[in-house]
Each structure stands twice: as structure tokens, then as C-alpha cells.
Design an enzyme around this catalytic site. Structure first.
Site, short mmCIF file in Angstrom:
data_model
loop_
_atom_site.label_atom_id
_atom_site.label_comp_id
_atom_site.label_asym_id
_atom_site.label_seq_id
_atom_site.Cartn_x
_atom_site.Cartn_y
_atom_site.Cartn_z
CG HIS A 116 -2.05 -0.98 1.14
ND1 HIS A 116 -1.86 -2.32 1.39
CD2 HIS A 116 -3.36 -0.83 0.84
CE1 HIS A 116 -3.02 -2.96 1.24
NE2 HIS A 116 -3.94 -2.07 0.91
N GLY A 117 2.17 1.12 0.03
CA GLY A 117 3.08 2.26 0.06
C GLY A 117 2.86 3.30 -1.03
#
Length: 192
Positions: A116-117
């Protein structure tokens, strides 16, 4: 030069929010940087420590080396953004974190991001025209921000390394060490 020497003398910033970082997405790249002779540093929004998670369960805590407002991109050779859902969601709402991440692109320095970075990259407006991957639930977000999203284990685009999930960590770690060892990527600034 052996793999153990590829990052000798290089400092790598790991940016993580006070809570919500997926632990293995912090520890495995950290170990890869250390094993290659590099010096990882944990940067967060506040001093003290961060609380990592193993999916939804609390994991270990990790000591913060530097607060984001005191960190300078000039001091680092690369950036790693671990995932976890809450971690990048907190980072993307912090103007100092967004600015810091964006400056790696404008300075043409390698950036590695997993899971999800990429939410933080979207907020920094640096994914337009880039080919990358992420956790599948970010596919629409990345496409809407102008990225070409692909479902692959690891994707490299001019100094930007991206992967989908913890299963991809071996390929992700190898590629981030390689890209940081290569140094600046002139096309990295194109999206900044």
C-alpha cells in the site's frame, strides 16, 4: 565487488508512520540493505519508536533514528517505503512526509515501494507516466493518478522499484539493492 559491498557507504531512508507498518516489509528490505553494506535509517513523524504490525496484529516496535522534519534528502542515497494499510494512509496526510518523498524524485534518487506504500507516492504526485505495481486494491488509485499499473512481482521504472505484497519480498529486496547501488536515475525526476 560482492553483493555484501554493493551499498557500502550508502545511507537509505526508511519512512514509516508511528503505527501500521507491515513488519516484514520493513525488516526484510532493512536486512537486505545491511547485508549489502548499506546503512538504513528509520524516519518517522515523531520521535521514539514505531509500532509495526503482522497484518492486523501488533508486531514489534522499532526505534526511530530521525524525525521527518529533521531529515534531509541530501543525506540519503535511496528511499524505501514499506506498506501496511494504516502506514501510508498516515504518511500521505502529513505534508512533511509527502514533501520528503517527492524530493527523492526531484533529486533523481532511487525509491522502492511495496504493497500500500504507493498511496504516499500518489499524494506526492510522482506516479504519472510511471509503470508500477502495488497491492491489487491500489490499482484504480494508481491508474487515476496516471500510472500504468501491472500485476507483476517486481517492476522497475527508471529508479522506481515497486512490488505487490510480502510474497514478493525476495525479488523486491534484490532489485532495490541493485537500483540504489546504481545511484541517481536522470529520468526519475520526470514525474516530480
Amino acid at each position: 565487488m560482492s553483493v555484501a559491498d554493493t551499498l557500502t557507504g550508502r545511507r537509505v531512508a526508511f519512512v514509516a508512520a508511528p503505527e501500521g507498518t507491515e513488519q516484514i516489509e520493513l525488516t526484510e528490505p532493512w536486512k537486505a540493505v545491511e547485508d549489502a553494506g548499506g546503512r538504513p535509517e528509520l524516519i518517522s513523524l515523531q520521535p521514539g519508536s514505531i509500532q509495526a504490525f503482522n497484518h492486523l496484529d501488533k508486531g514489534d516496535t522499532f526505534t526511530v533514528d530521525k524525525v521527518i522534519t529533521e531529515a534531509s534528502v541530501d543525506d540519503y542515497d535511496g528511499l524505501v517505503l514499506p506498506g501496511g494499510v494504516a502506514n501510508p494512509d498516515m504518511l500521505r496526510t502529513n505534508p512533511n512526509a509527502v514533501r520528503f518523498v517527492g524530493e527523492f524524485f526531484s533529486q533523481q534518487k532511487p525509491v522502492a515501494v511495496i504493497c500500500h506504500g504507493p498511496w504516499t507516492l500518489i499524494e506526492a504526485d510522482v506516479v504519472r507516466g510511471r509503470r508500477m505495481t502495488s497491492y491489487p486494491s491500489l490499482k484504480t488509485d494508481l491508474r487515476n493518478a496516471g500510472a500504468e499499473w501491472v500485476d507483476e512481482e517486481v517492476v522497475t521504472d527508471n529508479g522506481l522499484v515497486s512490488s505487490r505484497k510480502p510474497d514478493d519480498l525476495p525479488a523486491f529486496c534484490d532489485k532495490l539493492v541493485e537500483e540504489i547501488a546504481e545511484g541517481k536515475h536522470t529520468k526519475q525526476a520526470a514525474g516530480a
